[in-house]
Design a protein around this motif. Structure first.
Motif, PDB file in Angstrom:
ATOM      1  N   LYS A 113      -1.202  27.482   6.074  1.00  0.00           N
ATOM      2  CA  LYS A 113      -2.334  26.832   6.732  1.00  0.00           C
ATOM      3  C   LYS A 113      -3.524  26.092   5.871  1.00  0.00           C
ATOM      4  CE  LYS A 113      -1.857  29.346  10.987  1.00  0.00           C
ATOM      5  NZ  LYS A 113      -0.688  29.616  10.739  1.00  0.00           N
ATOM      6  N   GLN A 114      -3.874  26.878   4.717  1.00  0.00           N
ATOM      7  CA  GLN A 114      -4.833  26.377   3.645  1.00  0.00           C
ATOM      8  C   GLN A 114      -4.362  25.154   3.077  1.00  0.00           C
ATOM      9  OE1 GLN A 114      -6.006  29.057   0.960  1.00  0.00           O
ATOM     10  NE2 GLN A 114      -7.833  28.000   0.195  1.00  0.00           N
ATOM     11  N   GLU A 115      -3.103  25.138   2.824  1.00  0.00           N
ATOM     12  CA  GLU A 115      -2.397  23.931   2.228  1.00  0.00           C
ATOM     13  C   GLU A 115      -2.270  22.662   3.163  1.00  0.00           C
ATOM     14  OE1 GLU A 115       1.807  22.466  -0.134  1.00  0.00           O
ATOM     15  OE2 GLU A 115       1.585  24.918   0.485  1.00  0.00           O
ATOM     16  N   ALA A 116      -1.831  23.213   4.299  1.00  0.00           N
ATOM     17  CA  ALA A 116      -1.901  21.986   5.425  1.00  0.00           C
ATOM     18  C   ALA A 116      -3.205  21.379   5.659  1.00  0.00           C
ATOM     19  CB  ALA A 116      -1.401  22.696   6.726  1.00  0.00           C
ATOM     20  N   LYS A 117      -4.529  22.712   5.650  1.00  0.00           N
ATOM     21  CA  LYS A 117      -5.559  21.835   5.707  1.00  0.00           C
ATOM     22  C   LYS A 117      -5.958  20.841   4.518  1.00  0.00           C
ATOM     23  CE  LYS A 117      -7.424  23.579   9.715  1.00  0.00           C
ATOM     24  NZ  LYS A 117      -8.134  22.366  10.683  1.00  0.00           N
ATOM     25  N   ALA A 118      -5.566  21.110   3.687  1.00  0.00           N
ATOM     26  CA  ALA A 118      -5.873  20.383   2.376  1.00  0.00           C
ATOM     27  C   ALA A 118      -5.084  18.882   2.602  1.00  0.00           C
ATOM     28  CB  ALA A 118      -5.305  21.207   0.993  1.00  0.00           C
ATOM     29  N   TYR A 119      -3.842  19.058   3.178  1.00  0.00           N
ATOM     30  CA  TYR A 119      -2.898  17.704   3.175  1.00  0.00           C
ATOM     31  C   TYR A 119      -3.861  16.951   4.074  1.00  0.00           C
ATOM     32  CZ  TYR A 119       0.856  19.270   0.503  1.00  0.00           C
ATOM     33  OH  TYR A 119       1.729  19.576  -0.449  1.00  0.00           O
ATOM     34  N   SER A 120      -4.351  17.563   5.280  1.00  0.00           N
ATOM     35  CA  SER A 120      -5.077  16.722   6.259  1.00  0.00           C
ATOM     36  C   SER A 120      -6.369  16.126   5.748  1.00  0.00           C
ATOM     37  CB  SER A 120      -5.474  17.793   7.626  1.00  0.00           C
ATOM     38  OG  SER A 120      -6.489  18.589   7.309  1.00  0.00           O
ATOM     39  N   LYS A 121      -6.832  16.847   4.765  1.00  0.00           N
ATOM     40  CA  LYS A 121      -8.231  16.010   4.271  1.00  0.00           C
ATOM     41  C   LYS A 121      -7.664  14.807   3.299  1.00  0.00           C
ATOM     42  CE  LYS A 121     -11.492  19.817   3.965  1.00  0.00           C
ATOM     43  NZ  LYS A 121     -10.885  20.549   5.126  1.00  0.00           N
ATOM     44  N   ASP A 122      -6.495  15.149   2.559  1.00  0.00           N
ATOM     45  CA  ASP A 122      -5.963  14.167   1.940  1.00  0.00           C
ATOM     46  C   ASP A 122      -5.751  12.904   2.701  1.00  0.00           C
ATOM     47  OD1 ASP A 122      -6.074  15.529  -0.379  1.00  0.00           O
ATOM     48  OD2 ASP A 122      -4.058  16.125  -0.559  1.00  0.00           O
ATOM     49  N   ILE A 123      -4.991  13.193   3.784  1.00  0.00           N
ATOM     50  CA  ILE A 123      -4.834  11.731   4.595  1.00  0.00           C
ATOM     51  C   ILE A 123      -5.916  10.911   5.241  1.00  0.00           C
ATOM     52  CG2 ILE A 123      -4.138  12.976   6.788  1.00  0.00           C
ATOM     53  CD1 ILE A 123      -1.566  10.920   6.705  1.00  0.00           C
TER      54      ILE A 123
END
Length: 177
Positions: A113-123
């Protein structure tokens, strides 16, 4: 001397994280998919009556503007688009393929989930940069009626940003968005 250098390195690392979208075409297609959703949710609206002034005879002066060709419509479609991109994350399909997906429930994600949230901030950051580069042209095309459901990806990702020019094989990977 060490403190300014550390500060400079931290700034570079933050900037590199924000700019780490590897496949700009796939990311652009995800943004286009979200804009498609916005277009599909649009409700019919009345024309905008801009006749607020009265002339010397008491007649209203000004224009009536078709809502579909108005600046207001373009602003409403694009406003908040990048915030909505925080609902997306990058899912690994296999060892070489990844796809941007819309997450409806973050609690049932099977990936970190932490990595997924980082990707969401990236996009979301990518979306901001994309709109900054293309907003004037995109707004103009929306006002002309050139941006229709089903054409957003072509207009935004091929014609305006050119993030998908010459990559038709990658486009087919993102049709499910």
């Amino acid at each position: 001397m060490a403190a300014p250098m550390l500060w400079l390195l931290s700034i570079f690392s933050i900037l590199s994280i924000a700019a780490c979208i590897d496949d700009k075409c796939a990311a652009c297609n995800a943004v286009a998919a979200e804009l498609e959703i916005q277009l599909s949710k649009e409700k019919p609206r009345n024309h905008l009556d801009m006749r607020h002034r009265l002339d010397s005879k008491g007649q209203r002066q000004g224009k009536v503007i078709d809502y579909r060709m108005s600046e207001l419509r373009a602003v409403e479609l694009l406003d908040g688009l990048c915030e909505k991109m925080q609902d997306y994350t990058l899912e690994k399909l296999d060892s070489s393929r990844r796809e941007w997906i819309k997450v409806h429930n973050w609690d049932i994600l099977t990936i970190d989930k932490q990595e997924a949230k980082a990707y969401s901030k990236d996009i979301s950051s990518y979306c901001g940069r994309l709109l900054e580069e293309t907003e004037d042209e995109l707004t103009g095309l929306i006002k002309k009626g050139s941006v229709k459901q089903g054409d957003v990806s072509k207009v935004l990702c091929e014609d305006l940003s050119e993030h998908c020019s010459g990559s038709s094989d990658r486009d087919s990977d993102n049709d499910e968005l």
